[in-house]
Scaffold this active site. Sequence first.
Site, mmCIF file in Angstrom:
data_model
loop_
_atom_site.group_PDB
_atom_site.id
_atom_site.type_symbol
_atom_site.label_atom_id
_atom_site.label_comp_id
_atom_site.label_asym_id
_atom_site.label_seq_id
_atom_site.Cartn_x
_atom_site.Cartn_y
_atom_site.Cartn_z
ATOM 1 N N HIS A 91 -2.042 -5.324 1.610
ATOM 2 C CA HIS A 91 -3.507 -6.151 1.258
ATOM 3 C C HIS A 91 -3.048 -7.632 1.020
ATOM 4 O O HIS A 91 -2.230 -7.747 0.343
ATOM 5 C CB HIS A 91 -4.108 -5.451 0.158
ATOM 6 C CG HIS A 91 -5.381 -6.449 -0.304
ATOM 7 N ND1 HIS A 91 -6.505 -6.398 0.121
ATOM 8 C CD2 HIS A 91 -5.434 -7.074 -1.531
ATOM 9 C CE1 HIS A 91 -7.313 -7.229 -0.512
ATOM 10 N NE2 HIS A 91 -6.571 -7.682 -1.482
ATOM 11 N N ASN A 151 -1.947 0.290 6.345
ATOM 12 C CA ASN A 151 -1.658 -0.760 7.103
ATOM 13 C C ASN A 151 -0.700 -1.736 6.170
ATOM 14 O O ASN A 151 -0.834 -3.094 6.291
ATOM 15 C CB ASN A 151 -2.970 -1.844 7.647
ATOM 16 C CG ASN A 151 -3.682 -1.990 6.813
ATOM 17 O OD1 ASN A 151 -3.500 -1.855 5.477
ATOM 18 N ND2 ASN A 151 -4.870 -2.755 7.177
ATOM 19 N N LYS A 181 0.986 -1.152 -0.099
ATOM 20 C CA LYS A 181 -0.077 -0.037 0.026
ATOM 21 C C LYS A 181 0.921 1.296 -0.121
ATOM 22 O O LYS A 181 1.904 1.225 0.153
ATOM 23 C CB LYS A 181 -1.021 -0.112 1.150
ATOM 24 C CG LYS A 181 -2.019 -1.172 1.198
ATOM 25 C CD LYS A 181 -2.925 -1.149 2.194
ATOM 26 C CE LYS A 181 -3.916 -2.240 2.223
ATOM 27 N NZ LYS A 181 -5.115 -2.129 3.250
ATOM 28 N N TYR A 212 -12.409 -1.619 -3.611
ATOM 29 C CA TYR A 212 -13.061 -1.911 -2.141
ATOM 30 C C TYR A 212 -14.358 -1.600 -2.250
ATOM 31 O O TYR A 212 -14.954 -1.524 -1.192
ATOM 32 C CB TYR A 212 -12.247 -0.924 -1.260
ATOM 33 C CG TYR A 212 -10.864 -1.462 -0.699
ATOM 34 C CD1 TYR A 212 -10.621 -2.650 -0.116
ATOM 35 C CD2 TYR A 212 -9.698 -0.636 -1.042
ATOM 36 C CE1 TYR A 212 -9.662 -3.033 0.292
ATOM 37 C CE2 TYR A 212 -8.368 -1.309 -0.666
ATOM 38 C CZ TYR A 212 -8.252 -2.326 0.173
ATOM 39 O OH TYR A 212 -7.107 -2.694 0.553
ATOM 40 N N PHE A 252 -15.632 4.159 7.052
ATOM 41 C CA PHE A 252 -14.288 4.425 6.725
ATOM 42 C C PHE A 252 -13.999 4.517 5.198
ATOM 43 O O PHE A 252 -12.730 4.564 4.813
ATOM 44 C CB PHE A 252 -13.183 3.560 7.442
ATOM 45 C CG PHE A 252 -13.444 1.868 7.129
ATOM 46 C CD1 PHE A 252 -13.070 1.401 5.926
ATOM 47 C CD2 PHE A 252 -14.152 1.278 8.000
ATOM 48 C CE1 PHE A 252 -13.181 0.056 5.784
ATOM 49 C CE2 PHE A 252 -14.413 -0.044 7.770
ATOM 50 C CZ PHE A 252 -13.942 -0.563 6.519
ATOM 51 N N ARG A 279 -2.363 -14.556 4.681
ATOM 52 C CA ARG A 279 -3.133 -13.694 5.766
ATOM 53 C C ARG A 279 -2.406 -13.859 6.930
ATOM 54 O O ARG A 279 -2.187 -12.845 7.701
ATOM 55 C CB ARG A 279 -4.648 -14.051 5.859
ATOM 56 C CG ARG A 279 -5.435 -14.052 4.861
ATOM 57 C CD ARG A 279 -5.926 -12.608 4.583
ATOM 58 N NE ARG A 279 -6.734 -11.857 5.559
ATOM 59 C CZ ARG A 279 -7.481 -10.935 5.402
ATOM 60 N NH1 ARG A 279 -7.610 -10.112 4.281
ATOM 61 N NH2 ARG A 279 -8.016 -10.292 6.472
ATOM 62 N N GLU A 323 -9.420 -9.969 -7.985
ATOM 63 C CA GLU A 323 -8.526 -8.831 -7.742
ATOM 64 C C GLU A 323 -7.366 -8.775 -8.779
ATOM 65 O O GLU A 323 -6.654 -7.821 -9.269
ATOM 66 C CB GLU A 323 -8.196 -8.945 -6.198
ATOM 67 C CG GLU A 323 -9.159 -8.730 -5.328
ATOM 68 C CD GLU A 323 -8.997 -8.625 -3.884
ATOM 69 O OE1 GLU A 323 -9.804 -8.387 -3.135
ATOM 70 O OE2 GLU A 323 -7.819 -9.491 -3.350
ATOM 71 N N ARG A 368 2.459 -6.490 8.861
ATOM 72 C CA ARG A 368 1.890 -5.387 9.329
ATOM 73 C C ARG A 368 2.428 -5.031 10.566
ATOM 74 O O ARG A 368 2.380 -3.778 10.909
ATOM 75 C CB ARG A 368 0.302 -5.642 9.332
ATOM 76 C CG ARG A 368 -0.335 -5.301 8.021
ATOM 77 C CD ARG A 368 -1.979 -5.929 7.988
ATOM 78 N NE ARG A 368 -2.622 -5.702 6.945
ATOM 79 C CZ ARG A 368 -3.715 -5.948 6.667
ATOM 80 N NH1 ARG A 368 -4.264 -7.052 7.435
ATOM 81 N NH2 ARG A 368 -4.420 -5.763 5.405
ATOM 82 N N THR A 398 -5.596 -6.744 10.579
ATOM 83 C CA THR A 398 -5.844 -5.601 9.941
ATOM 84 C C THR A 398 -5.348 -4.366 10.613
ATOM 85 O O THR A 398 -4.801 -3.489 10.067
ATOM 86 C CB THR A 398 -7.332 -5.389 9.711
ATOM 87 O OG1 THR A 398 -7.798 -6.691 9.119
ATOM 88 C CG2 THR A 398 -7.727 -4.228 8.797
HETATM 89 P P1 ATP Z 1 -7.187 -5.642 3.176
HETATM 90 O O1 ATP Z 1 -8.432 -5.916 2.424
HETATM 91 O O2 ATP Z 1 -6.668 -4.366 2.779
HETATM 92 O O3 ATP Z 1 -6.239 -6.597 3.055
HETATM 93 P P2 ATP Z 1 -8.278 -6.601 5.532
HETATM 94 O O4 ATP Z 1 -8.936 -7.807 4.788
HETATM 95 O O5 ATP Z 1 -7.436 -7.043 6.589
HETATM 96 O O6 ATP Z 1 -7.519 -5.527 4.511
HETATM 97 P P3 ATP Z 1 -10.779 -5.252 5.439
HETATM 98 O O7 ATP Z 1 -11.992 -5.631 6.392
HETATM 99 O O8 ATP Z 1 -10.917 -6.018 4.168
HETATM 100 O O9 ATP Z 1 -9.405 -5.587 6.154
HETATM 101 O O10 ATP Z 1 -10.752 -3.620 5.505
HETATM 102 C C1 ATP Z 1 -10.078 -3.115 4.127
HETATM 103 C C2 ATP Z 1 -9.222 -2.128 4.508
HETATM 104 O O11 ATP Z 1 -10.089 -1.329 5.099
HETATM 105 C C3 ATP Z 1 -8.491 -2.205 5.515
HETATM 106 O O12 ATP Z 1 -7.151 -2.810 5.359
HETATM 107 C C4 ATP Z 1 -7.981 -0.990 6.419
HETATM 108 O O13 ATP Z 1 -7.029 -0.337 5.670
HETATM 109 C C5 ATP Z 1 -9.565 -0.363 6.219
HETATM 110 N N1 ATP Z 1 -10.378 -0.750 7.421
HETATM 111 C C6 ATP Z 1 -10.760 -1.704 7.915
HETATM 112 N N2 ATP Z 1 -11.624 -1.745 8.964
HETATM 113 C C7 ATP Z 1 -11.318 -0.102 9.642
HETATM 114 C C8 ATP Z 1 -11.655 0.601 10.457
HETATM 115 N N3 ATP Z 1 -12.516 0.298 11.410
HETATM 116 N N4 ATP Z 1 -11.232 1.632 10.371
HETATM 117 C C9 ATP Z 1 -10.370 2.268 9.548
HETATM 118 N N5 ATP Z 1 -10.223 1.678 8.439
HETATM 119 C C10 ATP Z 1 -10.575 0.306 8.257
HETATM 120 MG MG MG Z 2 -9.820 -7.298 2.864
#
Ligand code: ATP
Ligand code: MG
Length: 139
Positions: free
Chosen positions: A117, A114, A11, A51, A59, A87, A128, A104, A93
């Site tokens: 992805h 973070n 990212k 997304y 968010f 993962r 994706e 992370r 996350t």
């Molecule tokens: P990614 O999809 O980026 O790999 P993830 O699968 O761990 O991350 P998701 O739930 O898919 O988490 O959320 C996508 C992205 O949205 C997260 O990586 C984070 O940057 C952001 N995000 C998720 N939850 C929150 C939150 N509560 N507050 C702020 N940002 C959030």
């Molecule tokens: Mg995700």
Amino acid sequence: MQTNRTFTMIKPDAVANGHIGAIIDQITKAGFKIVAMKYTSLSSEMAGQFYDIHRERPFFKDLVSFMSSGPIVAAILEKDNAIEDFRKLIGATDPQKAEVGTIRQKFAKSIDANAVHGSDSDENAQIEGNFFFSAFERA
Ligand code: ATP
Ligand code: MG
């Protein structure tokens, strides 16, 4: 269908902080083979599309503006049990909750910035990967 492939992005925060090399090193040392890779950036429209499942979340706007704030590295990775193992390698996350030694935990500063992805299912890994790469861009 189990494909043994996942999709990742380094990212904008991790790219800006100079962590591309260290992150790719950790990924390949963990046994992932790089199938496709590119250095590029996302428009806010593309980030919103990527997304899309989070469109209704509070968010979403911040997520889109962060993901389009600078260059990223996109890659398709291959390994047995790729989705789950990747993962595990990236950690939770929220980097504050990520296990010691995960990408992370080492390279991310906050839940929005973070560092990486990782796809959450075989189906999403395919969607994706197809979002970023044509058939000719894969080894
Ligand atoms: P990614 O999809 O980026 O790999 P993830 O699968 O761990 O991350 P998701 O739930 O898919 O988490 O959320 C996508 C992205 O949205 C997260 O990586 C984070 O940057 C952001 N995000 C998720 N939850 C929150 C939150 N509560 N507050 C702020 N940002 C959030
Ligand atoms: Mg995700």
